[in-house]
Each structure stands twice: as C-alpha cells, then as structure tokens.
Write an enzyme that holds these catalytic residues in place. Structure first.
Site, short mmCIF file in Angstrom:
data_model
loop_
_atom_site.label_atom_id
_atom_site.label_comp_id
_atom_site.label_asym_id
_atom_site.label_seq_id
_atom_site.Cartn_x
_atom_site.Cartn_y
_atom_site.Cartn_z
N THR A 13 -13.20 1.30 -9.93
CA THR A 13 -13.63 2.71 -10.02
C THR A 13 -12.97 3.61 -9.00
O THR A 13 -13.21 4.82 -9.00
CB THR A 13 -15.17 2.81 -9.83
OG1 THR A 13 -15.50 2.42 -8.48
CG2 THR A 13 -15.91 1.92 -10.81
N GLY B 182 -9.51 3.87 -5.77
CA GLY B 182 -8.40 3.29 -5.03
C GLY B 182 -7.43 2.47 -5.87
O GLY B 182 -7.03 2.87 -6.97
N ILE B 183 -7.07 1.31 -5.35
CA ILE B 183 -6.06 0.45 -5.99
C ILE B 183 -6.55 -0.02 -7.36
O ILE B 183 -5.77 -0.08 -8.33
CB ILE B 183 -5.74 -0.75 -5.07
CG1 ILE B 183 -5.05 -0.27 -3.79
CG2 ILE B 183 -4.88 -1.79 -5.80
CD1 ILE B 183 -5.01 -1.31 -2.66
N SER C 151 -3.90 -9.28 1.53
CA SER C 151 -3.60 -8.13 2.41
C SER C 151 -2.58 -8.56 3.44
O SER C 151 -2.48 -9.76 3.76
CB SER C 151 -4.89 -7.69 3.11
OG SER C 151 -4.59 -6.82 4.20
N TYR D 262 -12.05 -10.23 8.28
CA TYR D 262 -11.35 -9.72 7.09
C TYR D 262 -10.02 -10.47 6.90
O TYR D 262 -9.70 -10.91 5.79
CB TYR D 262 -11.12 -8.23 7.26
CG TYR D 262 -10.36 -7.54 6.16
CD1 TYR D 262 -10.97 -7.22 4.95
CD2 TYR D 262 -9.02 -7.17 6.34
CE1 TYR D 262 -10.26 -6.57 3.94
CE2 TYR D 262 -8.32 -6.52 5.36
CZ TYR D 262 -8.94 -6.21 4.16
OH TYR D 262 -8.24 -5.55 3.17
P1 NAP Z 1 -11.59 1.50 -2.30
O1 NAP Z 1 -10.75 2.72 -2.54
O2 NAP Z 1 -12.71 1.57 -1.34
O3 NAP Z 1 -12.15 1.00 -3.72
C1 NAP Z 1 -12.89 -0.18 -3.76
C2 NAP Z 1 -13.34 -0.41 -5.19
O4 NAP Z 1 -14.01 -1.68 -5.25
C3 NAP Z 1 -14.36 0.60 -5.66
O5 NAP Z 1 -14.27 0.70 -7.07
C4 NAP Z 1 -15.70 -0.04 -5.26
O6 NAP Z 1 -16.75 0.49 -6.02
C5 NAP Z 1 -15.37 -1.50 -5.62
N1 NAP Z 1 -16.11 -2.51 -4.86
C6 NAP Z 1 -16.16 -2.68 -3.52
N2 NAP Z 1 -16.93 -3.72 -3.21
C7 NAP Z 1 -17.37 -4.24 -4.40
C8 NAP Z 1 -18.19 -5.34 -4.75
N3 NAP Z 1 -18.75 -6.11 -3.80
N4 NAP Z 1 -18.42 -5.58 -6.04
C9 NAP Z 1 -17.88 -4.81 -7.01
N5 NAP Z 1 -17.10 -3.75 -6.73
C10 NAP Z 1 -16.85 -3.47 -5.44
O7 NAP Z 1 -10.70 0.26 -1.82
P2 NAP Z 1 -9.11 -0.01 -1.86
O8 NAP Z 1 -8.54 0.51 -0.60
O9 NAP Z 1 -8.55 0.40 -3.17
O10 NAP Z 1 -9.11 -1.60 -1.73
C11 NAP Z 1 -9.17 -2.43 -2.85
C12 NAP Z 1 -8.84 -3.84 -2.39
O11 NAP Z 1 -7.57 -3.86 -1.75
C13 NAP Z 1 -9.83 -4.43 -1.38
O12 NAP Z 1 -10.01 -5.80 -1.64
C14 NAP Z 1 -9.10 -4.24 -0.05
O13 NAP Z 1 -9.55 -5.15 0.92
C15 NAP Z 1 -7.68 -4.47 -0.48
N6 NAP Z 1 -6.67 -3.89 0.39
C16 NAP Z 1 -6.65 -2.55 0.64
C17 NAP Z 1 -5.66 -2.02 1.47
C18 NAP Z 1 -5.59 -0.55 1.81
O14 NAP Z 1 -4.86 -0.18 2.76
N7 NAP Z 1 -6.30 0.32 1.09
C19 NAP Z 1 -4.69 -2.87 2.01
C20 NAP Z 1 -4.74 -4.23 1.73
C21 NAP Z 1 -5.72 -4.74 0.90
P3 NAP Z 1 -18.28 0.39 -5.49
O15 NAP Z 1 -18.25 0.83 -4.05
O16 NAP Z 1 -19.05 1.33 -6.38
O17 NAP Z 1 -18.70 -1.01 -5.66
#
Ligand code: NAP
Length: 242
Positions: A15, A17-18, A137, A150
């Site tokens: 919903t 971000g990525i 990550s 993490y």
């Molecule tokens: P984000 O923008 O915060 O989006 C997270 C998404 O996951 C939202 O749709 C959220 O919706 C959902 N979510 C979170 N926890 C959940 C759970 N327990 N069950 C079901 N849905 C869940 O995050 P993002 O930055 O795109 O990151 C996505 C993934 O990439 C994560 O695993 C993160 O650790 C990884 N990552 C991110 C980065 C970065 O720099 N952004 C870098 C490396 C890895 P709800 O809150 O409504 O559940």
C-alpha cells in the site's frame, strides 16, 4: 504484451513505498496483484488506484490467520501463484544498549518470521516456474549504527533465499533476495533525514526511488531471470559494492 501478462502476484505491504511502486509496475506489465497491509484505509486507496487488476487482503504479514486468508484469496482466483514478493517489514533506529526484548522480537518478527511464514503458507499454491523475491537490505551486509536487530533479520531473509532456492528448485521455483540501499519512501521526517544523510556514502550520490527497486523486482519475477536463483540483487547506487 506485458512481461507478467496473465500472471498472479502477491506483494505483502503493497500500500505504500516500494511495495506500491512494485504493484503499479506489475499491473502495468499485465499481472493481477494481491496486495496486503494492516491499515484498511491505505489498502482501499491503493486498490482503488491500481484498478480491477488488484485485490486487497488486509492483515499483518506475521499473523497466521491473515496468511491463511491470503492463501484462500489466491485459490479463489483459481490460477495459482506465479510471483511472491515478501516486501512488508521495517525497522527501528535504537542504540544497541537501549533495545528492549520486545523490540528485538518485533523487528525479527516483521522482517524474518513474517516472510518465512508467508512463503511457507503460500508455497502450496505456487505454480511451476514461479518466482519468489524476499526483501533484504544493504543493512544485511553493512554495519549501520542503531540497526543491529534489523540488520540481523534482513541477513536472515537473505539466507532464507539461499535455502529456499534449493528446497523449491525441484518444483522449478526460483527464489532470490533484493537488497535496496537508501530509498526515499518514508513520510516520517526522522527516517527521511536518515535516508538522505546516507546519500553521502553512495557512489551515485543520491538516494534511490521506489520505482528503481520495483524494476529490479520485476526483473527477478520475470522469465528474463529464468536462470537466476539464490542470488541477492542490490539496488543501492553502489553503496555496498565499492
Ligand atoms: P513503507 O513505505 O513504510 O511501506 C511499508 C508497506 O508495508 C506499507 O504498505 C505498510 O502498510 C506495509 N506493512 C508494514 N508492516 C507490515 C506488516 N507487518 N504486515 C503487512 N503489511 C505491512 O516501507 P518501504 O520503505 O517501502 O519498505 C518496504 C520494505 O523494504 C521493508 O521490508 C523495508 O525494511 C525494506 N527496505 C527499505 C529500504 C528503504 O530505504 N526504504 C531499504 C532497504 C530495505 P501498513 O503500515 O498499513 O501495514
């Protein structure tokens, strides 16, 4: 014809971000996507934006009852599952000495137990030659202060990709990890500042866009990656490569 024409994909945490960027890309390439998330409003908005090629299943990626409902939703479509992207997760920035036992459990649950259980639950629905992409990550292969639990969880997800690549190879299923660097997704100002500060350490001298991670996930999900399994694709502007 799109790269994923007629395929069915599950994206956990689709919903924002990525995950949302990947859902948009998959739909544009002809897939039907089942996306998940905990917040009903955000899920409804994302499904409305993605249109008839998207289905929302609300719940927490670590909750076995939710995962069972997700499996039911996949089965109701009647076409099996071609792509599974375990994207849901996230971390906290807490100095080592201040991390509580609950925080250890929470971060491990969100980033390691949840993808493990998601793959385990949905595995019976996987079609031959399906592709699984596990979110890892750069934190898994770099020392980043305040991200100890993490980092360990994401290293676990990467390790899981190796094991599952072997365990599921007999069914023709490929399993890979994707390791983003600093990607500009969060609306939290503290996290944004952390991500932007990271740009100073990146050869390409900028943070990444969610669409750039989505492009890498699409590649791993597609037949273009038909001879790639057990690997870890970095999308980090060179941060951990040089
Ligand atoms: P984000 O923008 O915060 O989006 C997270 C998404 O996951 C939202 O749709 C959220 O919706 C959902 N979510 C979170 N926890 C959940 C759970 N327990 N069950 C079901 N849905 C869940 O995050 P993002 O930055 O795109 O990151 C996505 C993934 O990439 C994560 O695993 C993160 O650790 C990884 N990552 C991110 C980065 C970065 O720099 N952004 C870098 C490396 C890895 P709800 O809150 O409504 O559940």
């Amino acid at each position: 014809m799109g790269t994923l024409e007629g395929r069915t994909a599950v994206i956990t945490g689709g919903t924002a971000g990525i995950g949302l960027a990947t859902a948009r890309r998959f739909v544009a390439e002809g897939a039907h996507v089942l996306i998940t998330g905990r917040r009903a409003g955000a899920l409804d908005e994302a499904v409305a934006e993605l249109g008839p090629s998207a289905t929302g299943v609300r719940g927490d990626a670590a909750d076995p009852a939710h995962l069972a409902a997700l499996l039911t939703a996949v089965r109701e479509r009647g076409r099996g599952l071609d792509v599974l992207f375990t994207n849901a997760g996230g971390g906290t920035h807490t100095p080592f000495g201040q991390v509580s036992p609950d925080e250890v459990d929470d971060v491990l649950t969100r980033n390691l137990s949840a993808p493990y259980l998601t793959v385990q639950t949905l595995a019976p629905a996987l079609n031959e030659h399906a592709s699984i992409v596990l979110m890892s990550s750069i934190a898994a292969t770099a020392g980043l202060p305040g991200l100890g639990v993490y980092s360990a969880a994401k290293a676990g997800a990467r390790a899981l990709a190796r094991t599952l690549a072997v365990e599921l190879a007999g069914r023709g299923v490929r399993v890979n990890a994707v390791s983003p660097g600093y990607i500009d997704t969060s609306i939290d100002p503290d996290v944004r500042e952390f991500v932007r500060a990271g740009a100073a350490t990146i050869p390409l001298a900028r943070v990444g866009r969610p669409e750039e991670v989505a492009a890498a996930v699409l590649f791993l999900a597609s037949d273009d990656a038909s001879y790639i399994t057990g690997s870890d694709l970095f999308v980090d502007g060179g941060r951990n490569q040089v």
